[in-house]
Scaffold this motif. Sequence first.
Motif, PDB file in Angstrom:
ATOM      1  N   LYS A   5     -69.054  75.993  31.524  1.00 48.63           N
ATOM      2  CA  LYS A   5     -68.725  75.664  30.141  1.00 48.63           C
ATOM      3  C   LYS A   5     -70.013  75.440  29.352  1.00 48.63           C
ATOM      4  CE  LYS A   5     -64.239  75.536  30.531  1.00 48.63           C
ATOM      5  NZ  LYS A   5     -63.927  76.904  30.921  1.00 48.63           N
ATOM      6  N   THR A  10     -67.349  71.038  22.474  1.00 51.20           N
ATOM      7  CA  THR A  10     -66.190  70.248  22.892  1.00 51.20           C
ATOM      8  C   THR A  10     -65.045  71.208  23.216  1.00 51.20           C
ATOM      9  OG1 THR A  10     -66.869  68.582  21.284  1.00 51.20           O
ATOM     10  CG2 THR A  10     -64.643  68.385  22.178  1.00 51.20           C
ATOM     11  N   PRO A  11     -64.383  71.040  24.360  1.00 52.96           N
ATOM     12  CA  PRO A  11     -63.267  71.946  24.674  1.00 52.96           C
ATOM     13  C   PRO A  11     -62.149  71.862  23.625  1.00 52.96           C
ATOM     14  CG  PRO A  11     -63.916  70.689  26.599  1.00 52.96           C
ATOM     15  CD  PRO A  11     -64.650  70.099  25.440  1.00 52.96           C
ATOM     16  N   ARG A  12     -61.547  73.000  23.344  1.00 51.29           N
ATOM     17  CA  ARG A  12     -60.445  73.050  22.378  1.00 51.29           C
ATOM     18  C   ARG A  12     -59.363  72.032  22.700  1.00 51.29           C
ATOM     19  NH1 ARG A  12     -59.360  79.327  22.929  1.00 51.29           N
ATOM     20  NH2 ARG A  12     -60.278  78.696  24.896  1.00 51.29           N
ATOM     21  N   ALA A  13     -59.019  71.960  23.980  1.00 48.35           N
ATOM     22  CA  ALA A  13     -57.894  71.123  24.383  1.00 48.35           C
ATOM     23  C   ALA A  13     -58.190  69.647  24.163  1.00 48.35           C
ATOM     24  CB  ALA A  13     -57.559  71.372  25.850  1.00 48.35           C
ATOM     25  N   LYS A  14     -59.452  69.301  24.169  1.00 47.27           N
ATOM     26  CA  LYS A  14     -59.811  67.898  24.022  1.00 47.27           C
ATOM     27  C   LYS A  14     -59.739  67.465  22.559  1.00 47.27           C
ATOM     28  CE  LYS A  14     -63.467  64.618  25.118  1.00 47.27           C
ATOM     29  NZ  LYS A  14     -64.913  64.567  24.934  1.00 47.27           N
ATOM     30  N   ASP A  15     -60.317  68.264  21.690  1.00 44.73           N
ATOM     31  CA  ASP A  15     -60.315  67.920  20.262  1.00 44.73           C
ATOM     32  C   ASP A  15     -60.610  69.194  19.469  1.00 44.73           C
ATOM     33  OD1 ASP A  15     -60.850  67.148  17.656  1.00 44.73           O
ATOM     34  OD2 ASP A  15     -61.871  65.303  18.237  1.00 44.73           O
ATOM     35  N   TRP A  19     -64.093  70.882  18.347  1.00 44.50           N
ATOM     36  CA  TRP A  19     -64.391  72.210  18.901  1.00 44.50           C
ATOM     37  C   TRP A  19     -64.795  73.175  17.793  1.00 44.50           C
ATOM     38  CZ3 TRP A  19     -61.416  76.542  17.560  1.00 44.50           C
ATOM     39  CH2 TRP A  19     -61.772  77.727  18.211  1.00 44.50           C
ATOM     40  N   ASP A 279     -63.778  78.219  24.342  1.00 45.22           N
ATOM     41  CA  ASP A 279     -64.598  77.065  24.718  1.00 45.22           C
ATOM     42  C   ASP A 279     -66.057  77.423  24.970  1.00 45.22           C
ATOM     43  OD1 ASP A 279     -62.514  75.371  24.408  1.00 45.22           O
ATOM     44  OD2 ASP A 279     -62.067  75.142  26.544  1.00 45.22           O
ATOM     45  N   GLU A 428     -56.224  67.981  15.522  1.00 42.08           N
ATOM     46  CA  GLU A 428     -57.102  67.706  16.664  1.00 42.08           C
ATOM     47  C   GLU A 428     -56.431  68.053  17.982  1.00 42.08           C
ATOM     48  OE1 GLU A 428     -56.119  64.511  14.748  1.00 42.08           O
ATOM     49  OE2 GLU A 428     -56.998  65.917  13.335  1.00 42.08           O
ATOM     50  N   LYS A 429     -55.153  67.670  18.099  1.00 45.59           N
ATOM     51  CA  LYS A 429     -54.483  67.835  19.383  1.00 45.59           C
ATOM     52  C   LYS A 429     -53.678  69.118  19.493  1.00 45.59           C
ATOM     53  CE  LYS A 429     -56.122  64.133  21.108  1.00 45.59           C
ATOM     54  NZ  LYS A 429     -57.242  64.320  22.062  1.00 45.59           N
TER      55      LYS A 429
END
Length: 488
Positions: A5, A10-15, A19, A279, A428-429
Amino acid sequence: MSDQKSKNITPRAKDFAAWYQDVVLAGDMAEPAEIVKGCMVIKPNGYAVWEHLQRDLDARFKATGHQNAYFPLLIPESFLKKEAEHVEGFSPELAVVTVAGGKKLEEPYVIRPTSETIIGHFFSRWIQSWRDLPILLNQWANVMRWEMRTRMFLRTTEFLWQEGHTAHATEQEAYEETVRMLHIYGDVAEETMAMPVIRGVKTRAEKFAGAQRSFCIEAMMQNGLALQAGTSHELGQNFGRAFDVQFQSRNGTLEYVWQTSWGVSTRLIGGLIMTHSDDRGLVLPPKLAPTKAVIVPICRKDDERAMVMEKVDAIAGQLRALGLNIHVDAREELSPGAKFFHWEQRGVPVTIELGPRDVASGTAVLKRRDTGSKTPVPIGGIAAAVTAALDAMQAEMLERARVRLRENTVTANSFEEVTAILKDATAEKGGGKFVMTHLKDDPTVDAKVKELKASVRCIPLIDEYDGPGKCILTGDTVDRRVVVAKAY
RNA sequence: CGGGGCGUGGCUCAGCUUGGUAGAGCGCCUGGUUCGGGACCAGGAGGUCGGAGGUUCGAAUCCUCUCGCCCCGACCA
């Protein structure tokens, strides 16, 4: 393919919001202006994408008979006030110049938030007869809207766009123009940007301030939120009346012109990023990528270098002969790995890796940015392989985005259902959906939807669902489902 | 405008509670060895600690005021 990575993204899934910002920065597209509130610096990588979009759009405008022109940045404040809805819509976001040349101005100027008014003024001077019509103009410009909250590309205080402004003798002609331009936007979004959109009409509550009717293209971002990617307005005779744009018709009567306006902005770049990137950074569709392929030579000793570079130059030559913009990254101070990350984050569609082992086998390794697939190809066939990869990538990116749009579009038949579906969706989520439901085009209905922090995005031009039904709020019969979603 | 966060080398931040010679990582410069997914070693440059005022022998640190930025909400291409 490696699963490493990027450490600065920041990973998409995290925020998702974080991202997005990371991708813009890592891709070296833009950065906040920092010293100018709400503004951004569009860096060469980002501006090059805008130039490609401009070129594509401009060619389509010209092909449909439009000409470019340029109107002043500053507009007399009184002009904005001439159209009641227009002033109401824009006054909160105006920047006003009150002092110039060291003196207080008698009448302040506003910095254009859009140019309907000043163009209306000049149309009234230029148009006397039906023979002067239609006037089909476009301007490439910057505009300023003082927004409360800004996000790079998606909403900045100052942004770049084009605004088309046309005047016609008949309502029908103006309508056709409005729809024609909407479809140009839709085509550019889909064909060039690989970003599927829904073409539709805005509700009365959502339409442009001063328009009779607004058409739009709505795209879905990877978090499921909607993005208005372009608008095309039937202005009716509203501005014609406000600015006294009259013409004498064939049968001698004095009539107000029928106008249109339509625009897309640098927001498209935000949509592009949020549609395709991952990501690991930016992913650009080949048709928009300023650099189509990067060649990374791999070599240790000087004798290897000479041997490898000879092949690299040969490959670059073959590809450039096709008119492709190719970059050879021959920097000796960086390791190949560092170069792969560098170009990957910048979204270059194809990477060609070539080292001593490839020279020995007469091949090169071709890597696609979107899928990460690595394929060895014979050096002789590199041109065909690269063009095939670029074409496939363009087509597959669009298809993947279409599938995502389809999978995140759901139907609902009650307000409770709509509420439940959109409840947890956030920028965000993620978790956003396009909810297809029957709603009446009535501002009180829009207001109710607003309570969900969502909006009626549009009434699709093409009904892909079940036709007429009862409005889930008023019970009135409406002729098709509309798109309800949370939006940027 | 409300809520939250942050201003310290180019970047990300530590240091502040309990005042006492301004630090780290990354980046940058020099030289060398490296190179198939973010190389390593050695040497080096670089900071009025956002600003103003105050307390103090002494302030990045404590107090007051101020400016700016980012994120989240209400408005919007």
